[in-house]
Design an enzyme around this catalytic site. Structure first.
Site, PDB file in Angstrom:
ATOM      1  N   HIS A  24      36.556  40.724  35.743  1.00 43.35           N
ATOM      2  CA  HIS A  24      37.234  40.129  36.902  1.00 43.35           C
ATOM      3  C   HIS A  24      36.307  39.189  37.685  1.00 43.35           C
ATOM      4  CE1 HIS A  24      41.130  40.227  38.602  1.00 43.35           C
ATOM      5  NE2 HIS A  24      40.966  41.093  39.571  1.00 43.35           N
ATOM      6  N   ASN A  72      41.978  40.437  46.246  1.00 38.35           N
ATOM      7  CA  ASN A  72      43.342  40.268  46.768  1.00 38.35           C
ATOM      8  C   ASN A  72      43.406  39.618  48.146  1.00 38.35           C
ATOM      9  OD1 ASN A  72      42.371  42.407  48.202  1.00 38.35           O
ATOM     10  ND2 ASN A  72      44.023  43.824  47.709  1.00 38.35           N
ATOM     11  N   ASP A  97      39.164  34.645  36.096  1.00 31.21           N
ATOM     12  CA  ASP A  97      39.405  35.295  34.809  1.00 31.21           C
ATOM     13  C   ASP A  97      40.884  35.165  34.460  1.00 31.21           C
ATOM     14  OD1 ASP A  97      39.707  37.126  37.134  1.00 31.21           O
ATOM     15  OD2 ASP A  97      40.396  38.561  35.638  1.00 31.21           O
ATOM     16  N   ASN A 118      45.956  38.661  41.397  1.00 33.86           N
ATOM     17  CA  ASN A 118      46.008  38.854  42.853  1.00 33.86           C
ATOM     18  C   ASN A 118      45.191  37.828  43.625  1.00 33.86           C
ATOM     19  OD1 ASN A 118      47.767  41.002  42.692  1.00 33.86           O
ATOM     20  ND2 ASN A 118      46.134  42.522  42.578  1.00 33.86           N
TER      21      ASN A 118
END
Length: 193
Positions: A24, A72, A97, A118
């Site tokens: 991520h 997020n 990513d 997100n």
């Protein structure tokens, strides 16, 4: 051929050592590699909810941003910096990513939806959809229920090396993107394997 004007390049990721090497954080890896290549270093700025590094590249003044808000809430940091330096969405490149690309693939894209990401969803909430994206393929675990664990884990060595290789290809394509335009950079990058 006209180049593409960029004022901000944002790497998406999660702060903290426990997230550093996870899939991520591929966006962080990209901006870290770009800063290192240009001799820049990041400094924390509470005002922008993240770490920033100012660089000159291909005749453009560009601010690199690593939000410290967690994925997020990425849009909060991007909006704060964009408002401060008066930047339109189309002058921002968000590096992230991408589950929908195979490991080792990397793609430029202008606009679009969040695709379940997100960090992109929050960026769209704060900036609208019309920013550039650099999508770094990390592959898909095959089952939607496994996605969160998958992106928050480190990739096996061979996959990680392939992701790092794709980041290097993207770094090589960036001058073309800035000087000759997105289309030429995309053609060169998308045909490279």
């Amino acid at each position: 051929m006209a180049g593409t004007s960029l004022k901000i390049i944002v790497g998406l990721g999660n702060p903290g050592p426990e997230h550093l090497l996870t899939r991520h954080n591929a966006g962080f890896w990209f901006v870290d590699a770009l800063a290192a290549k240009l001799g820049g270093s990041f400094r924390s700025h509470a005002k922008f909810h993240g770490d920033i590094c100012r660089v000159q590249y291909c005749g453009q003044d560009i601010t690199l941003l690593k939000p410290s808000t967690y994925m997020n809430r990425s849009g909060l940091a991007i909006r704060a910096l964009a408002d401060y330096i008066k930047v339109e969405a189309g002058e921002i490149l968000v590096v992230h990513d991408e589950l929908d690309l195979p490991v080792g693939d990397v793609r430029f894209k202008l606009g679009g939806g969040a695709g379940g990401h997100n960090g992109l969803r929050d960026t769209i909430t704060h900036m609208g959809p019309d920013f550039w994206r650099l999508r770094i393929g990390v592959g898909h675990p095959g089952d939607k229920s496994q996605v969160i664990d998958y992106v928050l884990r480190r990739a096996p060595k061979e996959e990680e090396e392939s992701i790092l290789g794709s980041i290097e290809h993207a770094l090589q394509a960036l001058p073309t993107f800035l000087e000759q335009g997105a289309e030429r950079a995309m053609n060169g990058l998308h045909s490279k394997k």
